[in-house]
Scaffold this motif. Structure first.
Motif, PDB file in Angstrom:
ATOM      1  N   LYS A  69     -10.272  -1.986   8.649  1.00 40.67           N
ATOM      2  CA  LYS A  69      -9.824  -1.050   9.725  1.00 40.67           C
ATOM      3  C   LYS A  69      -8.387  -1.056   9.929  1.00 40.67           C
ATOM      4  O   LYS A  69      -7.618   0.024  10.472  1.00 40.67           O
ATOM      5  CB  LYS A  69     -10.332  -1.229  10.902  1.00 40.67           C
ATOM      6  CG  LYS A  69     -11.824  -0.952  10.609  1.00 40.67           C
ATOM      7  CD  LYS A  69     -12.413   0.356  10.170  1.00 40.67           C
ATOM      8  CE  LYS A  69     -13.870   0.490  10.263  1.00 40.67           C
ATOM      9  NZ  LYS A  69     -14.630  -0.547   9.428  1.00 40.67           N
ATOM     10  N   GLU A  70      -7.702  -2.239   9.787  1.00 37.41           N
ATOM     11  CA  GLU A  70      -6.146  -2.614  10.039  1.00 37.41           C
ATOM     12  C   GLU A  70      -5.437  -1.924   8.955  1.00 37.41           C
ATOM     13  O   GLU A  70      -5.961  -1.999   7.881  1.00 37.41           O
ATOM     14  CB  GLU A  70      -5.980  -4.131  10.277  1.00 37.41           C
ATOM     15  CG  GLU A  70      -6.570  -4.753  11.312  1.00 37.41           C
ATOM     16  CD  GLU A  70      -6.149  -6.059  11.491  1.00 37.41           C
ATOM     17  OE1 GLU A  70      -5.064  -6.426  11.615  1.00 37.41           O
ATOM     18  OE2 GLU A  70      -7.214  -7.103  11.553  1.00 37.41           O
ATOM     19  N   PRO A  71      -4.154  -1.666   9.111  1.00 40.33           N
ATOM     20  CA  PRO A  71      -3.307  -1.253   8.055  1.00 40.33           C
ATOM     21  C   PRO A  71      -2.870  -1.993   7.169  1.00 40.33           C
ATOM     22  O   PRO A  71      -3.220  -3.515   7.330  1.00 40.33           O
ATOM     23  CB  PRO A  71      -1.900  -0.862   8.840  1.00 40.33           C
ATOM     24  CG  PRO A  71      -2.560  -0.546  10.305  1.00 40.33           C
ATOM     25  CD  PRO A  71      -3.604  -1.468  10.625  1.00 40.33           C
ATOM     26  N   ARG A  72      -2.830  -1.900   5.948  1.00 47.33           N
ATOM     27  CA  ARG A  72      -2.411  -2.800   4.935  1.00 47.33           C
ATOM     28  C   ARG A  72      -0.971  -3.527   4.881  1.00 47.33           C
ATOM     29  O   ARG A  72      -0.202  -2.596   5.095  1.00 47.33           O
ATOM     30  CB  ARG A  72      -2.737  -2.218   3.554  1.00 47.33           C
ATOM     31  CG  ARG A  72      -2.315  -3.260   2.122  1.00 47.33           C
ATOM     32  CD  ARG A  72      -2.746  -2.446   1.052  1.00 47.33           C
ATOM     33  NE  ARG A  72      -3.105  -1.009   1.043  1.00 47.33           N
ATOM     34  CZ  ARG A  72      -3.558  -0.507   0.173  1.00 47.33           C
ATOM     35  NH1 ARG A  72      -3.574  -1.039  -1.270  1.00 47.33           N
ATOM     36  NH2 ARG A  72      -3.941   0.692   0.109  1.00 47.33           N
ATOM     37  N   PRO A  73      -0.849  -4.432   4.787  1.00 38.84           N
ATOM     38  CA  PRO A  73       0.546  -5.271   5.123  1.00 38.84           C
ATOM     39  C   PRO A  73       1.314  -4.879   3.677  1.00 38.84           C
ATOM     40  O   PRO A  73       0.687  -4.791   2.749  1.00 38.84           O
ATOM     41  CB  PRO A  73       0.343  -6.639   5.185  1.00 38.84           C
ATOM     42  CG  PRO A  73      -1.062  -7.027   5.704  1.00 38.84           C
ATOM     43  CD  PRO A  73      -1.958  -5.845   4.998  1.00 38.84           C
ATOM     44  N   TRP A  74       2.555  -4.552   3.909  1.00 39.62           N
ATOM     45  CA  TRP A  74       3.437  -4.178   2.844  1.00 39.62           C
ATOM     46  C   TRP A  74       3.252  -5.011   1.660  1.00 39.62           C
ATOM     47  O   TRP A  74       3.459  -4.414   0.444  1.00 39.62           O
ATOM     48  CB  TRP A  74       4.898  -4.255   3.202  1.00 39.62           C
ATOM     49  CG  TRP A  74       5.545  -5.437   3.640  1.00 39.62           C
ATOM     50  CD1 TRP A  74       5.438  -6.233   4.920  1.00 39.62           C
ATOM     51  CD2 TRP A  74       6.217  -6.210   2.706  1.00 39.62           C
ATOM     52  NE1 TRP A  74       6.145  -7.255   4.610  1.00 39.62           N
ATOM     53  CE2 TRP A  74       6.704  -7.355   3.298  1.00 39.62           C
ATOM     54  CE3 TRP A  74       6.519  -6.139   1.167  1.00 39.62           C
ATOM     55  CZ2 TRP A  74       7.242  -8.439   2.862  1.00 39.62           C
ATOM     56  CZ3 TRP A  74       7.147  -7.241   0.558  1.00 39.62           C
ATOM     57  CH2 TRP A  74       7.611  -8.458   1.387  1.00 39.62           C
ATOM     58  N   PHE A  75       3.151  -6.262   1.689  1.00 38.88           N
ATOM     59  CA  PHE A  75       3.059  -7.242   0.520  1.00 38.88           C
ATOM     60  C   PHE A  75       1.626  -7.441  -0.212  1.00 38.88           C
ATOM     61  O   PHE A  75       1.695  -7.631  -1.281  1.00 38.88           O
ATOM     62  CB  PHE A  75       3.684  -8.421   0.913  1.00 38.88           C
ATOM     63  CG  PHE A  75       2.803  -9.242   1.907  1.00 38.88           C
ATOM     64  CD1 PHE A  75       1.737  -9.765   1.481  1.00 38.88           C
ATOM     65  CD2 PHE A  75       3.128  -9.026   3.247  1.00 38.88           C
ATOM     66  CE1 PHE A  75       0.837 -10.470   2.542  1.00 38.88           C
ATOM     67  CE2 PHE A  75       2.422  -9.687   4.300  1.00 38.88           C
ATOM     68  CZ  PHE A  75       1.172 -10.260   4.018  1.00 38.88           C
ATOM     69  N   GLN A  76       0.683  -6.855   0.573  1.00 38.61           N
ATOM     70  CA  GLN A  76      -0.829  -7.009  -0.078  1.00 38.61           C
ATOM     71  C   GLN A  76      -1.108  -5.925  -1.084  1.00 38.61           C
ATOM     72  O   GLN A  76      -0.861  -4.774  -0.914  1.00 38.61           O
ATOM     73  CB  GLN A  76      -1.606  -6.839   1.247  1.00 38.61           C
ATOM     74  CG  GLN A  76      -2.891  -7.493   1.077  1.00 38.61           C
ATOM     75  CD  GLN A  76      -3.744  -7.201   2.439  1.00 38.61           C
ATOM     76  OE1 GLN A  76      -4.449  -6.204   2.694  1.00 38.61           O
ATOM     77  NE2 GLN A  76      -3.761  -8.329   3.255  1.00 38.61           N
ATOM     78  N   LYS A  77      -1.980  -6.469  -1.974  1.00 39.58           N
ATOM     79  CA  LYS A  77      -2.557  -5.696  -2.990  1.00 39.58           C
ATOM     80  C   LYS A  77      -3.981  -5.518  -2.745  1.00 39.58           C
ATOM     81  O   LYS A  77      -4.810  -6.634  -2.504  1.00 39.58           O
ATOM     82  CB  LYS A  77      -2.335  -6.351  -4.164  1.00 39.58           C
ATOM     83  CG  LYS A  77      -0.945  -6.469  -4.779  1.00 39.58           C
ATOM     84  CD  LYS A  77      -0.015  -5.232  -5.107  1.00 39.58           C
ATOM     85  CE  LYS A  77       1.256  -5.691  -5.608  1.00 39.58           C
ATOM     86  NZ  LYS A  77       2.015  -6.676  -5.085  1.00 39.58           N
ATOM     87  N   TRP A  78      -4.570  -4.361  -2.607  1.00 38.30           N
ATOM     88  CA  TRP A  78      -5.999  -4.082  -2.942  1.00 38.30           C
ATOM     89  C   TRP A  78      -6.497  -3.991  -4.280  1.00 38.30           C
ATOM     90  O   TRP A  78      -5.770  -3.195  -5.233  1.00 38.30           O
ATOM     91  CB  TRP A  78      -6.242  -2.804  -1.944  1.00 38.30           C
ATOM     92  CG  TRP A  78      -6.309  -3.101  -0.459  1.00 38.30           C
ATOM     93  CD1 TRP A  78      -5.667  -3.913   0.218  1.00 38.30           C
ATOM     94  CD2 TRP A  78      -6.880  -2.288   0.358  1.00 38.30           C
ATOM     95  NE1 TRP A  78      -5.895  -3.884   1.337  1.00 38.30           N
ATOM     96  CE2 TRP A  78      -6.686  -2.822   1.964  1.00 38.30           C
ATOM     97  CE3 TRP A  78      -7.500  -0.986   0.625  1.00 38.30           C
ATOM     98  CZ2 TRP A  78      -6.873  -2.316   2.834  1.00 38.30           C
ATOM     99  CZ3 TRP A  78      -7.941  -0.629   1.743  1.00 38.30           C
ATOM    100  CH2 TRP A  78      -7.744  -1.151   2.722  1.00 38.30           C
ATOM    101  N   ALA A 124      -3.207 -12.305   3.457  1.00 41.99           N
ATOM    102  CA  ALA A 124      -3.676 -12.362   2.313  1.00 41.99           C
ATOM    103  C   ALA A 124      -2.954 -11.495   1.207  1.00 41.99           C
ATOM    104  O   ALA A 124      -2.298 -10.404   1.646  1.00 41.99           O
ATOM    105  CB  ALA A 124      -5.228 -12.085   2.095  1.00 41.99           C
ATOM    106  N   HIS A 125      -2.375 -12.303   0.061  1.00 40.77           N
ATOM    107  CA  HIS A 125      -1.539 -11.383  -0.730  1.00 40.77           C
ATOM    108  C   HIS A 125      -2.430 -10.433  -1.747  1.00 40.77           C
ATOM    109  O   HIS A 125      -1.929  -9.443  -2.086  1.00 40.77           O
ATOM    110  CB  HIS A 125      -0.871 -12.329  -1.923  1.00 40.77           C
ATOM    111  CG  HIS A 125      -0.134 -13.268  -1.174  1.00 40.77           C
ATOM    112  ND1 HIS A 125      -0.217 -14.400  -0.530  1.00 40.77           N
ATOM    113  CD2 HIS A 125       1.353 -13.149  -0.793  1.00 40.77           C
ATOM    114  CE1 HIS A 125       0.880 -15.220   0.073  1.00 40.77           C
ATOM    115  NE2 HIS A 125       1.598 -14.316  -0.172  1.00 40.77           N
ATOM    116  N   GLY A 126      -3.762 -10.615  -1.767  1.00 42.97           N
ATOM    117  CA  GLY A 126      -4.510  -9.803  -2.619  1.00 42.97           C
ATOM    118  C   GLY A 126      -6.011  -9.753  -1.678  1.00 42.97           C
ATOM    119  O   GLY A 126      -6.393 -10.781  -1.273  1.00 42.97           O
ATOM    120  N   VAL A 127      -6.720  -8.686  -1.822  1.00 42.38           N
ATOM    121  CA  VAL A 127      -7.886  -8.343  -1.176  1.00 42.38           C
ATOM    122  C   VAL A 127      -8.954  -7.877  -2.221  1.00 42.38           C
ATOM    123  O   VAL A 127      -8.416  -6.735  -2.795  1.00 42.38           O
ATOM    124  CB  VAL A 127      -7.803  -7.713   0.070  1.00 42.38           C
ATOM    125  CG1 VAL A 127      -9.463  -7.435   0.678  1.00 42.38           C
ATOM    126  CG2 VAL A 127      -7.119  -8.026   1.047  1.00 42.38           C
TER     127      VAL A 127
END
Length: 353
Positions: free
Chosen positions: A115-124, A96-99
């Motif tokens: 619980k998983e680390p955020r991928p480098w490209f992903q925006k919260w 996912a590119h955005g959560v």
């Protein structure tokens, strides 16, 4: 000269000529390289569904929690947005590119966050449509998000409760509904400490107000609201708390239904960022509830002046945002155009001050 020597000389010339051609060709390719695009594949694409001949869109928005449990359509085509894939499938988290996270559904201990680390490209993305007075602070959120999605104009992704769009030739002309009531108010959250309740208690001493809602034991269905609001000349669009840009459906519903809103909320200037100044009446324009009542009674007796508050309908119509749905689609549209790194700090200070 012997034939073997001639052959050797000829071979040497051929090799030299070949090398010269290769050098010239290399220089040409270096400086005059044609614009040839080599197809690439997005590693974050969703795998194709069985029987689907088309690849999935390349911007994936994961809805981590449905706002208040309210589920909505997962297609953004109504906005003309086609490059989005909305999903609540948490197995797609890593792609996912955005959560999208809804504030009121986040546990105070953050126990329901990924619980998983955020991928480098992903925006919260922090999403919230409630005012600060109706949203609890959660200290752990301060440095957690990349973007804000909120009704405020200074949010990264602003999503107001409603907005005006131009009337087109395809739109049917609006006919003003019949009015058999002067002032109406539908209210569910009755709190004597609210400014709106205190103002109402003073206003009702000077003008008749038809009042409805859960606060008075009335359970209205979806059909009751438009019938009641459209039958009134004026509707009390009183917000439950007063904050900049917190202008809710309490304003846009009467505008849509052909009723003049009497607003209690942020400043007149703030309202005029969203709607024309001659489309509503602000309580702050009057020195007292009594003066406001006198103005409403005057307009009731002067139809031509009352109708001026509805002239805006010749040029605009109302669109009301859908909780969660507009936030998800506008987030996706934003991320389609903003893939660079972003971070948001001090969320609690920004929102609660």
């Amino acid at each position: 000269m012997s034939s073997s020597v001639l052959q050797w000389v000829w071979l040497r010339h051929c090799v030299f000529a070949t090398l010269m051609v290769l050098c010239v060709l290399g220089v040409f390719i270096m400086y005059y390289k044609p614009d040839i695009s080599i197809p690439t594949f997005n590693i974050h694409m969703v795998s194709q569904k069985e029987g689907d001949n088309h690849s999935q869109p390349d911007t994936i928005i994961l809805i981590w929690m449905w706002p208040f449990g309210f589920k909505f359509d997962l297609s953004c085509r109504v906005f003309g947005i086609t490059g989005c894939h909305l999903t609540d499938d948490k197995s797609l988290y890593r792609k996912a590119h955005g959560v999208l996270f809804h504030h009121r559904d986040i546990h105070g201990d953050l126990g329901n966050m990924p619980k998983e680390p955020r991928p480098w490209f992903q925006k919260w993305v922090w999403s919230n449509a409630e005012s600060p007075a109706n949203s609890g602070r959660i200290p752990g959120l301060d440095h957690l998000f990349n973007l804000t999605c909120n009704y405020r104009r200074d949010a990264d992704i602003p999503v107001p409760y409603g907005y005006l769009v131009p009337v087109t030739d395809r739109d049917q002309s609006f006919e003003l509904p019949a009015k058999d009531k002067l002032v109406c108010w539908i209210v569910s959250n009755w709190n004597p400490n609210f400014k709106r309740v205190q103002f109402y208690n003073k206003l009702k001493n000077h003008i008749n107000i038809d009042i409805y809602g859960k606060a008075f034991g009335q359970h209205l269905n979806n059909q009751d609201f438009p019938k009641i609001i459209s039958s009134c000349k004026f509707y009390l669009s009183f917000e439950n708390s007063i904050h900049t840009d917190y202008i809710t459906e309490k304003l846009y519903n009467p505008l849509m239904m052909g009723t003049v809103p009497v607003v209690l909320g942020p400043t007149r200037q703030n309202y005029e960022n969203y709607i024309p100044g001659d489309s509503f009446i602000h309580v702050d324009d009057f020195a007292s509830p009594k003066e406001l009542a006198e103005r409403l009674l005057y307009l009731d007796q002067h139809p031509a002046e009352y109708s001026r508050y509805l002239n805006w309908r010749e040029h605009f119509k109302v669109k009301i945002s859908v909780l969660g749905f507009d936030h998800a689609c506008k987030t996706c549209h934003y991320l389609e155009n903003h893939r660079g790194y972003q971070a948001f700090h001090d969320l609690n200070k920004w929102y609660w001050g």
